[in-house]
Enzyme design. Structure first.
Site, short mmCIF file in Angstrom:
data_model
loop_
_atom_site.label_atom_id
_atom_site.label_comp_id
_atom_site.label_asym_id
_atom_site.label_seq_id
_atom_site.Cartn_x
_atom_site.Cartn_y
_atom_site.Cartn_z
N GLU A 233 0.89 -1.17 0.00
CA GLU A 233 0.00 0.00 0.00
C GLU A 233 0.92 1.21 0.00
O GLU A 233 1.53 1.53 1.03
CB GLU A 233 -0.86 0.01 1.26
CG GLU A 233 -1.93 -1.04 1.31
CD GLU A 233 -3.09 -0.72 0.39
OE1 GLU A 233 -3.36 0.45 0.12
OE2 GLU A 233 -3.71 -1.69 -0.08
N CYS A 267 -1.98 9.46 2.53
CA CYS A 267 -1.72 8.85 1.22
C CYS A 267 -2.81 9.20 0.22
O CYS A 267 -2.54 9.37 -0.96
CB CYS A 267 -1.57 7.34 1.35
SG CYS A 267 -2.97 6.59 2.17
#
Ligand code: NAD
Length: 508
Positions: A233, A267
């Protein structure tokens, strides 16, 4: 060696933790393997009981935990609740409710006529020992979002929190232990890159990494050598597209929040904004007005954005601004730096030759670019190596959906951004340089298990048609069987079936 944890707002040291001994990995792994072989035999219902206690403890200790997150990460207490405590509790709830259903063996009858008597099914097996490496920007939510599905499905976990937020990592460890998780089912290790590297090289069975694309690449190479399954991720550069019919007040509020929340250190932050030329000026004015009202950390408990956690990140933010200015961009709001305090900054006259439109900034910058057509906006959104998330702002939902389908990313939100990240039901994950893994939802638990296939033969008296010895006769039969199985003509199928059927009933 000790990890020293510092509050980025006050720069006061808030605690220290001893680094894990790099030579202790063999014994760590042995302990995890032994614990896992016991843990996976515990029924899912009994495992879930422990998770219910974790949830209760987390809820009861929420204020202490939220304050620790705020101290160690810097984010406002409001965000420690809205983006860490609430989403973590929701994810716990989600897996407590659904894990049993997701992990239930799944029966699958084989439809090929010559195998129809076989009983077959799929079970979901834990990998064994899962290594979980986490970043510092959501020190509670991100590790918990991986640890919960890994443990609930019967794995042991070795968890490495970020070296910048070890105290929250230690608190996660103690939550599980005090909830009665058996010894060594979760082991938490402390340290920086070298400890992370040692974990990747160790004899773990699966790795779940959340962090930068740079480190994701290094990890992938090491993992490839030994074919270690890895979920990644990684970073993002999420676009927001604002169409002329959007509710501009709402879109501006959402985009300012999406860019500056957690001081832009998310993110799935909004990292670049594309605005239709018809509404460009009025939208920009709304952005300026909203950003000018934001409160920096000022020692009061109620501020909107914190200082930047890492000095190296401050340098990247500054570099992105300077690069943009040198190529013709203008700052129309903000731009001030005071040590690690970075003012939310709106940039215009930006283009895709600039780092600020192509590389992850991870700071409170809002670069705004004009577009003329939807095709141009979509092409700009896709002109990026990352593909984590995106947002489209419009009142025309069917147009929003059609644009969303064309955007290359793991998710697209229409008239909102970021909020899906903490929902158990939502699938989170990227494409391109944003990684390969998925968290939350059924997909999140599937990352922690492999499908194991089983079948048994109920015709134990039978010699199989496909066993040795091959002969002229058996070759004729296999040709008839092919015709029986796949020919479109029902008569030919029937004739072949009549020839094949007695062979299927042959005994040993
Ligand atoms: P980072 O990559 O520097 O560090 C992440 C973790 O990896 C830390 O625990 C670190 O100690 C460890 N690490 C560093 N080098 C290593 C190595 N060589 N081998 C093994 N482990 C190593 O990232 P960061 O600065 O902590 O976090 C910010 C980054 O994370 C941003 O790029 C952000 O976009 C990304 N991120 C992604 C998601 C997501 O879900 N996609 C979520 C949060 C953060």
């Amino acid at each position: 060696m000790n990890l020293v944890s510092t509050n980025p707002n006050t720069m006061e040291v808030i605690g220290e933790i001893t680094c894990t001994d790099i030579n202790s990995f063999n014994s760590l792994i042995e302990k995890s393997k032994a614990a896992q072989s016991y843990w996976k035999e515990i029924t899912i219902d009994n495992r879930i009981k422990i998770f219910k206690r974790v949830k209760e403890k987390l809820y009861n200790e929420r204020e202490e935990l939220a304050r620790l997150v705020t101290k160690e990460n810097g984010k406002p207490l409001f965000e420690s609740y809205s983006t860490e405590i609430i989403p973590t509790l929701s994810i716990l709830n989600y897996y407590i409710k659904n894990a049993r259903k997701f992990l239930k063996p799944h029966f699958e009858r084989i439809k090929i006529p010559v195998m129809i008597h076989k009983k077959s099914w799929i079970e979901y097996e834990p990998y064994g020992v899962v290594g979980i490496i986490s970043p510092w920007n959501y020190p509670l939510l991100l590790p918990m979002g991986r640890i919960i599905p890994a443990l609930i499905s019967g794995n042991a976990v070795i968890f490495k929190p970020s070296e910048w937020t070890p105290l929250v990592g230690e608190k996660i460890d103690s939550l599980f232990k005090s909830a009665g998780l058996p010894e060594n089912v979760l082991q938490t290790i402390y340290g920086g890159a070298e400890i992370g590297e040692a974990l990747v090289k160790s004899n773990i069975d699966k790795l779940f990494f959340t962090g930068s694309t740079r480190v994701g690449r290094i990890i992938s190479k090491t993992a490839a050598e030994k074919l270690l399954p890895v979920s990644l991720e990684l970073g993002g550069k999420d676009p927001a597209i604002v169409l002329p019919d959007a509710d501009l007040d709402r879109a501006a509020m959402g985009i300012v929040w999406g860019s500056v929340m957690n001081a832009g250190q998310t993110c799935v932050s909004v990292e670049r904004v594309y605005v239709h030329e018809q509404i460009f000026e009025s939208f920009l004015n709304k952005l300026i007005e909203l950003v000018s009202q934001l409160k920096a950390f000022d020692n009061s408990p109620y501020y909107d954005y914190s200082n930047i956690k890492l000095q190296a990140q401050v340098d990247i933010i500054r570099e992105h601004i300077e690069d943009a200015i040198s190529k013709g961009a203008k700052i129309i709001y903000g731009g001030k730096f005071d040590k690690n305090k970075v003012e939310p900054t709106i940039l215009i006259d930006v283009n895709h030759s600039m780092k600020v439109m192509k590389e992850e900034t991870f700071g409170p910058l809002i670069p705004v670019m004009k577009f003329k057509t939807i095709e141009e906006a979509t092409a700009l959104a896709n002109d990026c190596d990352y593909g984590l998330s995106a947002s489209v702002w419009t009142k025309n939902i069917s147009l929003g959906k059609s644009i969303a389908r064309k955007i290359q990313s793991g998710s697209v939100l229409i008239n909102d951004c970021i909020s899906y990240f903490g929902a158990g039901e939502a699938v989170v994950g990227g494409i391109k340089m944003s990684g390969t893994g998925r968290v939350n939802s059924r997909s999140g638990i599937m990352e922690m298990v492999f499908e194991k296939y089983y079948n048994y033969d109920t015709f134990t008296w039978q010699k199989k048609l496909w066993w040795f010895n091959y002969s002229e006769k058996s070759t004729k039969i296999i040709k008839e069987a092919t015709q029986f199985l796949f020919d479109k003509n029902p008569l030919r199928k029937l004739i072949s079936g009549v020839k094949v059927f007695p062979e299927l009933l042959k005994r040993k």
